[in-house]
Design a protein around this motif. Structure first.
Motif, PDB file in Angstrom:
ATOM      1  N   PRO A  42       0.808  -1.235   0.000  1.00  0.00           N
ATOM      2  CA  PRO A  42       0.000   0.000   0.000  1.00  0.00           C
ATOM      3  C   PRO A  42       0.834   1.275   0.000  1.00  0.00           C
ATOM      4  N   SER A  43       1.613   1.468  -1.049  1.00  0.00           N
ATOM      5  CA  SER A  43       2.510   2.629  -1.090  1.00  0.00           C
ATOM      6  C   SER A  43       1.743   3.945  -1.077  1.00  0.00           C
ATOM      7  N   ALA A  44       0.637   4.023  -1.824  1.00  0.00           N
ATOM      8  CA  ALA A  44      -0.136   5.275  -1.856  1.00  0.00           C
ATOM      9  C   ALA A  44      -0.825   5.534  -0.521  1.00  0.00           C
ATOM     10  N   LYS A 102       6.254 -14.160  -0.875  1.00  0.00           N
ATOM     11  CA  LYS A 102       5.610 -14.174   0.436  1.00  0.00           C
ATOM     12  C   LYS A 102       6.443 -14.860   1.515  1.00  0.00           C
ATOM     13  N   LEU A 103       7.249 -15.850   1.128  1.00  0.00           N
ATOM     14  CA  LEU A 103       8.085 -16.528   2.113  1.00  0.00           C
ATOM     15  C   LEU A 103       9.170 -15.589   2.637  1.00  0.00           C
ATOM     16  N   TYR A 104       9.521 -14.617   1.821  1.00  0.00           N
ATOM     17  CA  TYR A 104      10.546 -13.641   2.214  1.00  0.00           C
ATOM     18  C   TYR A 104       9.914 -12.270   2.408  1.00  0.00           C
ATOM     19  N   LEU A 105       8.758 -12.264   3.053  1.00  0.00           N
ATOM     20  CA  LEU A 105       7.975 -11.043   3.152  1.00  0.00           C
ATOM     21  C   LEU A 105       8.694  -9.956   3.935  1.00  0.00           C
ATOM     22  N   LYS A 106       9.439 -10.343   4.938  1.00  0.00           N
ATOM     23  CA  LYS A 106      10.177  -9.339   5.711  1.00  0.00           C
ATOM     24  C   LYS A 106      11.151  -8.588   4.817  1.00  0.00           C
ATOM     25  N   THR A 107      11.871  -9.318   3.981  1.00  0.00           N
ATOM     26  CA  THR A 107      12.809  -8.695   3.050  1.00  0.00           C
ATOM     27  C   THR A 107      12.064  -7.849   2.027  1.00  0.00           C
ATOM     28  N   LEU A 108      10.946  -8.385   1.515  1.00  0.00           N
ATOM     29  CA  LEU A 108      10.154  -7.659   0.522  1.00  0.00           C
ATOM     30  C   LEU A 108       9.598  -6.364   1.104  1.00  0.00           C
ATOM     31  N   LEU A 109       9.065  -6.439   2.317  1.00  0.00           N
ATOM     32  CA  LEU A 109       8.521  -5.238   2.958  1.00  0.00           C
ATOM     33  C   LEU A 109       9.602  -4.178   3.136  1.00  0.00           C
ATOM     34  N   LYS A 110      10.752  -4.591   3.605  1.00  0.00           N
ATOM     35  CA  LYS A 110      11.846  -3.622   3.813  1.00  0.00           C
ATOM     36  C   LYS A 110      12.289  -3.005   2.494  1.00  0.00           C
ATOM     37  N   LYS A 111      12.307  -3.821   1.439  1.00  0.00           N
ATOM     38  CA  LYS A 111      12.677  -3.304   0.122  1.00  0.00           C
ATOM     39  C   LYS A 111      11.677  -2.261  -0.359  1.00  0.00           C
ATOM     40  N   LYS A 115      12.333   1.777  -0.749  1.00  0.00           N
ATOM     41  CA  LYS A 115      12.053   2.420  -2.036  1.00  0.00           C
ATOM     42  C   LYS A 115      11.138   3.620  -1.854  1.00  0.00           C
ATOM     43  N   LEU A 116      10.140   3.460  -1.013  1.00  0.00           N
ATOM     44  CA  LEU A 116       9.192   4.544  -0.764  1.00  0.00           C
ATOM     45  C   LEU A 116       9.861   5.714  -0.053  1.00  0.00           C
ATOM     46  N   ALA A 117      10.743   5.392   0.903  1.00  0.00           N
ATOM     47  CA  ALA A 117      11.405   6.433   1.695  1.00  0.00           C
ATOM     48  C   ALA A 117      12.642   6.997   1.016  1.00  0.00           C
ATOM     49  N   GLU A 118      13.059   6.341  -0.074  1.00  0.00           N
ATOM     50  CA  GLU A 118      14.291   6.711  -0.773  1.00  0.00           C
ATOM     51  C   GLU A 118      15.469   6.716   0.203  1.00  0.00           C
ATOM     52  N   CYS A 119      15.577   5.602   0.921  1.00  0.00           N
ATOM     53  CA  CYS A 119      16.658   5.468   1.896  1.00  0.00           C
ATOM     54  C   CYS A 119      17.193   4.042   1.850  1.00  0.00           C
ATOM     55  N   VAL A 121      17.910   0.297   3.480  1.00  0.00           N
ATOM     56  CA  VAL A 121      17.156  -0.581   4.367  1.00  0.00           C
ATOM     57  C   VAL A 121      17.605  -0.415   5.814  1.00  0.00           C
ATOM     58  N   SER A 122      18.888  -0.209   6.010  1.00  0.00           N
ATOM     59  CA  SER A 122      19.435  -0.056   7.366  1.00  0.00           C
ATOM     60  C   SER A 122      18.938   1.201   8.070  1.00  0.00           C
ATOM     61  N   GLU A 123      18.406   2.147   7.293  1.00  0.00           N
ATOM     62  CA  GLU A 123      17.917   3.407   7.871  1.00  0.00           C
ATOM     63  C   GLU A 123      16.434   3.353   8.232  1.00  0.00           C
ATOM     64  N   LEU A 124      15.783   2.230   7.940  1.00  0.00           N
ATOM     65  CA  LEU A 124      14.354   2.108   8.222  1.00  0.00           C
ATOM     66  C   LEU A 124      14.097   1.915   9.717  1.00  0.00           C
ATOM     67  N   PRO A 125      12.904   2.299  10.182  1.00  0.00           N
ATOM     68  CA  PRO A 125      12.505   1.984  11.565  1.00  0.00           C
ATOM     69  C   PRO A 125      12.376   0.472  11.736  1.00  0.00           C
ATOM     70  N   PRO A 126      12.403  -0.030  12.965  1.00  0.00           N
ATOM     71  CA  PRO A 126      12.243  -1.476  13.207  1.00  0.00           C
ATOM     72  C   PRO A 126      10.898  -1.985  12.676  1.00  0.00           C
ATOM     73  N   LEU A 127      10.921  -3.219  12.153  1.00  0.00           N
ATOM     74  CA  LEU A 127       9.727  -3.832  11.587  1.00  0.00           C
ATOM     75  C   LEU A 127       9.266  -4.987  12.474  1.00  0.00           C
ATOM     76  N   PHE A 128       7.981  -4.978  12.855  1.00  0.00           N
ATOM     77  CA  PHE A 128       7.399  -6.001  13.719  1.00  0.00           C
ATOM     78  C   PHE A 128       6.290  -6.743  12.963  1.00  0.00           C
ATOM     79  N   PHE A 129       5.875  -7.888  13.531  1.00  0.00           N
ATOM     80  CA  PHE A 129       4.780  -8.678  12.975  1.00  0.00           C
ATOM     81  C   PHE A 129       3.853  -9.102  14.109  1.00  0.00           C
TER      82      PHE A 129
END
Length: 610
Positions: A42-44, A102-111, A115-119, A121-129
């Protein structure tokens, strides 16, 4: 603390932003992409949420996804193994998507987030599930007005759970028990949706609307062959009749033999048989939900109930739970499906992970559901001028009485005002409205505006303080999630000839003094309108009441069949010009269809049917 919740990759992708426990913004991706039930990242919607808070993605403290894909993958593998060698085609079709994405969803989400933040991956906030039903339960309880409540989640399937029971207490959600896949009330209902010829995950509303035209002739067959239902509401499905565990359809040949025919072809004629099937499965689902609610009340000694999951959008069942379960009150998450999981995931992280104190429940944390984008006069004018649209601008003190007069004259009005609604219902921000006293209004709206089946009912928007004057309901229903009977004194008696009518022939009988919103069983799906959450829509209804003596309007979502509810002024104008609506209101701009240029009509597109 800023937390972004995300729901994606299955259906109804969405994003929600929570700041220190307050829901700041929430929206579904479909509203921006214009693809109904859009499942992509949901990028938009995320971009909108960040814009609403005037922050960037890297300003967030945490991001949370609404379910656990590895647990879901475990369920898929175990299901395929249990039913092998059946289901090999379905397995081969599903696995490439899982192994690639989908099996690598964590990696896909971070990617996607980077891309959305133009930063980096290491600069992203922590990701939880969170777990899927945990997200549903959190979306139901934490925005509710209750300090302590039972929570019942009912849907197709999350990771394993299809039904789950929780106790909400303060800032805690305590799980109690679950029913696991493949035994699913949501999938049972969807199986009949498919069999009757409607689209799964969107046609369930049609099934519910069709049910009052039929008789419950197949209830015994359903209970004898398809489901083992216990007194406490727990159940097991007889999987010999279903195909969704191993195939690409919901039902199989044994199901079709039980009911005498293969599934109805989409767009085929709806017969009395389909109406009777709809009534029968609706009866069974209501009975199961009611039994479960009574069991949960007894087991948890709770006075209040919260509901979420796709089945919680069955407003007929909700009405029965409210009247018959013994709870003092119930509260239903307005975005009960997967979209609402984005809100629930963020709230779950705030309250359960961080153990934050519960915010006061005196005001509605969902803000009436008005959590989407709004548009300024400058933005609206830019579009109207670019489209050569003809309009007049009127302040509310002039516009509202004029609109009341327009509505009284039998016109259909597109109403675009304030922040867009979150969830599947239009609640007076992106609505099509009309006079409920007009006996032709239902057929006109269905066939000339919505381009959908003539049998489908419309909802009333009623001033909150007047609801008991029109309906057998003594409390608010702001989210259009409760069905209740129309007040007896407003109902009209049928002649002996009218009482003998069956099926769709029931449609043309005038049943009350507000016929456009009275279903064939004398019920209505009610939205109470509150001055605190939508003062402008409330003001319009007040003016309509002053003009006509009626404090009710017909309200249906501002879209046509096959398209999402409109989001932008462009969406609204194109929908207006592509249908037989008479007037369009975009904030304080009034547009008459008769005044629009021929070029605008020529540029509008044809709408896709679902």
């Amino acid at each position: 603390m800023l937390i972004l919740g995300i729901s994606a990759y299955y259906h109804d992708s969405a994003a929600a932003l929570v700041a220190d426990g307050n829901i700041i913004a929430a929206a579904q991706e479909e509203r921006f992409s214009r693809k109904k039930h859009d499942a992509k990242f949901p990028s938009a919607a995320i971009t909108y949420c960040l814009k609403e808070a005037a922050i960037s993605l890297t300003d967030l403290n945490q991001i949370v996804f609404y379910d656990k894909p590895l647990v879901k993958f475990e369920r898929l593998l175990e299901t395929y193994l249990n039913y092998a060698p059946r289901g090999i085609y379905s397995f081969l079709k599903a696995m490439p998507v899982w192994l690639k994405e989908k099996l690598y969803l964590k990696t896909l989400l971070k990617k996607e987030l980077a891309k959305l933040a133009e930063c980096k991956v290491s600069e992203l906030p922590p990701l939880f599930f969170t777990e899927h039903h945990q997200s549903h339960a959190a979306s139901a309880f934490f925005p509710s007005p209750f300090d302590r409540a039972a929570v019942l989640c009912l849907d197709g399937v999350g990771e394993w759970a299809t039904t789950s029971v929780w106790l909400g207490d303060g800032n805690q959600l305590i799980p109690h028990w679950e029913i696991h896949f493949p035994h699913s009330l949501g999938l049972l209902y969807s199986a009949f949706t498919y069999y009757i010829g409607f689209k799964v995950n969107s046609g369930e509303y049609k099934l519910m609307g069709l049910a009052p035209y039929g008789e419950p002739k197949y209830v015994d067959q359903i209970l004898e062959h398809l489901i083992d239902l216990k007194e406490d509401g727990t159940f097991r499905l007889n999987m010999d009749y279903f195909n969704y565990t191993v195939g690409l359809t919901m039902t199989n040949h044994k199901f079709h033999e039980l009911f005498g025919k293969p599934p109805r072809q989409p767009e085929g004629k709806i017969t009395q048989r389909e109406m009777d099937l709809a009534r029968s499965i609706q009866h069974v689902v209501e009975e199961i939900v009611l039994r479960l609610a009574k069991t949960v009340r007894k087991e948890l000694s709770a006075d209040y109930l919260c509901l979420a999951g796709g089945v919680a959008l069955n407003c007929v069942a909700n009405g029965r739970v409210l009247r018959e379960s013994g709870f003092k009150d119930i509260w239903i998450q307005p975005a009960s499906g997967d979209a609402g999981g984005a809100v629930g995931a963020a709230l779950s992280l705030w309250y359960q992970y961080h153990e934050m104190e519960r915010i006061s429940t005196q005001k509605d944390p969902m803000g009436g559901g008005y959590l989407g984008p709004r548009f300024t006069d400058a933005e609206i004018l830019d579009y109207l001028h670019a489209s050569d649209a003809s309009y007049q601008r009127l302040d509310d003190d002039e516009l509202m009485p004029y609109l009341a007069e327009i509505l009284e004259q039998g016109n259909v009005v597109g109403w675009f005002s304030g922040r867009m609604e979150f969830g599947p219902r239009a609640l007076g921000s992106r609505s099509i409205i009309g006079d409920p006293r007009n006996p032709k209004m239902q057929s006109v709206m269905n066939l000339k505006i919505k381009y959908r089946e003539s049998f489908r009912p419309f909802a009333p928007s009623v001033l909150a303080e007047r609801v008991s004057d029109y309906f057998e309901l003594d409390r608010p229903s702001p989210y259009m999630l409760i069905v209740a009977p129309v007040k007896q004194e407003l109902c009209l008696s049928m002649t002996p000839e009218e009482q003998q009518r069956f099926g769709i022939n029931k449609l043309n009988v005038k049943r009350s003094h507000i016929p456009a919103i009275t279903h064939v069983d004398y019920s209505a799906r009610i939205q109470t309108v509150h001055q605190e959450t939508n003062p402008r829509y409330y003001n319009l209804i007040r003016h309509f009441e002053a003009k006509t003596g009626c404090a009710v309007l017909v309200n249906t979502s501002f879209n046509v069949r096959g398209e999402p509810i409109v989001c932008t002024p462009k969406d609204a104008y194109e929908c207006f010009m592509g249908t037989e609506m008479d007037y369009l209101v975009i904030e304080n701009f009034l547009l008459a269809k008769s005044a629009q240029p021929d070029s605008a009509t020529a540029q509008t597109r044809s709408f896709i049917l679902d």
